[in-house]
Design a protein around this motif. Structure first.
Motif, mmCIF file in Angstrom:
data_model
loop_
_atom_site.group_PDB
_atom_site.id
_atom_site.type_symbol
_atom_site.label_atom_id
_atom_site.label_comp_id
_atom_site.label_asym_id
_atom_site.label_seq_id
_atom_site.Cartn_x
_atom_site.Cartn_y
_atom_site.Cartn_z
ATOM 1 N N SER A 1 4.054 -2.430 -3.035
ATOM 2 C CA SER A 1 3.000 -3.087 -3.807
ATOM 3 C C SER A 1 1.720 -2.280 -3.698
ATOM 4 C CB SER A 1 2.773 -4.514 -3.280
ATOM 5 O OG SER A 1 1.634 -5.093 -3.885
ATOM 6 N N ASP A 2 1.167 -1.908 -4.843
ATOM 7 C CA ASP A 2 -0.104 -1.176 -4.884
ATOM 8 C C ASP A 2 -0.645 -1.277 -6.311
ATOM 9 O OD1 ASP A 2 -2.173 0.948 -4.849
ATOM 10 O OD2 ASP A 2 -1.257 1.496 -2.935
ATOM 11 N N PHE A 3 -1.955 -1.341 -6.458
ATOM 12 C CA PHE A 3 -2.559 -1.462 -7.786
ATOM 13 C C PHE A 3 -3.313 -0.206 -8.198
ATOM 14 C CE2 PHE A 3 -5.801 -2.637 -4.785
ATOM 15 C CZ PHE A 3 -6.971 -2.119 -5.307
ATOM 16 N N ASP A 4 -3.344 0.791 -7.334
ATOM 17 C CA ASP A 4 -4.209 1.947 -7.522
ATOM 18 C C ASP A 4 -3.468 3.101 -8.190
ATOM 19 O OD1 ASP A 4 -6.595 3.230 -7.402
ATOM 20 O OD2 ASP A 4 -6.708 3.318 -5.215
ATOM 21 N N LYS B 1 -2.489 -6.093 -7.405
ATOM 22 C CA LYS B 1 -3.325 -6.300 -6.228
ATOM 23 C C LYS B 1 -2.939 -7.628 -5.611
ATOM 24 C CE LYS B 1 -8.117 -6.359 -4.626
ATOM 25 N NZ LYS B 1 -9.546 -6.157 -5.026
ATOM 26 N N THR C 1 -7.369 -7.964 2.540
ATOM 27 C CA THR C 1 -5.924 -7.900 2.324
ATOM 28 C C THR C 1 -5.167 -8.067 3.632
ATOM 29 O OG1 THR C 1 -6.231 -6.446 0.415
ATOM 30 C CG2 THR C 1 -4.048 -6.487 1.412
ATOM 31 N N ASP D 1 -3.180 -10.999 -3.857
ATOM 32 C CA ASP D 1 -4.269 -11.947 -3.637
ATOM 33 C C ASP D 1 -3.663 -13.323 -3.401
ATOM 34 O OD1 ASP D 1 -3.601 -13.018 -6.176
ATOM 35 O OD2 ASP D 1 -5.085 -11.751 -7.184
ATOM 36 N N SER E 1 -2.415 -1.584 4.015
ATOM 37 C CA SER E 1 -3.613 -1.758 3.183
ATOM 38 C C SER E 1 -4.827 -1.159 3.883
ATOM 39 C CB SER E 1 -3.843 -3.238 2.879
ATOM 40 O OG SER E 1 -4.084 -3.975 4.067
ATOM 41 N N HIS F 1 3.202 -3.312 -9.286
ATOM 42 C CA HIS F 1 1.909 -2.709 -9.614
ATOM 43 C C HIS F 1 0.888 -3.834 -9.763
ATOM 44 C CE1 HIS F 1 -1.047 -0.499 -12.298
ATOM 45 N NE2 HIS F 1 -0.980 0.230 -11.208
ATOM 46 N N GLY G 1 0.818 -1.208 0.000
ATOM 47 C CA GLY G 1 0.000 0.000 0.000
ATOM 48 C C GLY G 1 0.847 1.250 0.000
#
Length: 236
Positions: free
Chosen positions: A59-62, A107, A132, A109, A127, A105, A36
């Motif tokens: 690590s972040d996907f946003d 999410k 998560t 899981d 997160s 980059h 995050g």
């Protein structure tokens, strides 16, 4: 960077008797994953990069949005619309080029958690959702990785170190995640901008303590209430 420049840069840490040169070497050799790059991740990333953590992964996907900027201090107006990982990388490069930054980059899981977490010494969970948090906790327990945990909402925050040297973990204090129905979150209840700075700085400090073999509070959840300005440690 020359040895004398490294000493000058980190001198105020090195001058601390309990850290010294050996402690700084440990910091520069550490591998830390921050999950995050938002409100909590921002101060964590900022202070770990400033401290000279040698291998810093995020690590972040946003993507950065305008409403993030009241609290996610590593991002700026030019970052809006840019992935948070890319923005975090630019911030770290501008602050400390000696840090090896790795951006993920994605999410996190069940399909990638093991591979992602296994590559690092210490995991920091910034997160913003229970799914998560529990996935990261359970993966750290399985892989025997120390986890620095934090959460924030409105005026309140929590900080803990889980799974450090056989200590307890998230499920020992909250065995199951709460129901998704009517869960409070920052989108609905907001968060005071400085609060994640306080909580995230505490998380970064705990990471440095783990790296340098300083005392680490285990089996304790620290509760922060900036409305009443109270701090309480709860044993579990």
């Amino acid at each position: 960077m020359k040895g004398e420049d490294i000493f000058v840069r980190y001198s105020r840490q090195i001058f601390i008797e309990e850290i010294g040169l050996e402690g700084q070497r440990k910091i520069m050799n550490a591998k830390v994953l921050v999950i995050g790059a938002g409100g909590l991740g921002s101060p964590v990333i900022q202070y770990l990069a400033a401290a000279g953590v040698g291998n810093l992964a995020v690590s972040d996907f946003d993507e950065v949005e305008l409403h993030n900027l009241n609290r996610q201090i590593i991002h700026n107006e030019r970052s809006v619309g840019v992935s948070k990982v890319e923005s975090a990388e630019q911030f770290v490069k501008n602050l400390n080029q000696q840090v090896c930054f790795t951006g993920h980059h994605l999410k996190i899981d069940v399909s990638n958690a093991d591979d992602l977490i296994s590559a690092y010494d210490i995991i920091v969970d910034g997160s913003d959702n229970f799914a998560t948090r529990y996935l990261v906790n359970d993966t750290c327990v399985k892989l025997r990785k120390p986890l620095v945990y934090g959460s924030i909402l409105s005026f309140s925050g929590q900080v803990a170190v889980f799974n450090f040297q056989e200590s307890r973990n998230l499920r020992d204090i909250f065995p199951e995640p709460p129901s998704d129905e009517n869960l409070p979150d920052c989108d609905s209840l907001g968060v005071l901008g400085a609060l994640p700075g306080i909580v995230g700085s505490m998380m970064a400090n705990l990471v440095i303590n783990i790296i340098t073999d300083l005392p680490v509070p285990v089996n304790k959840l620290t509760l922060i209430d900036t409305f009443s300005w109270t701090f309480q440690a709860v044993d579990f």
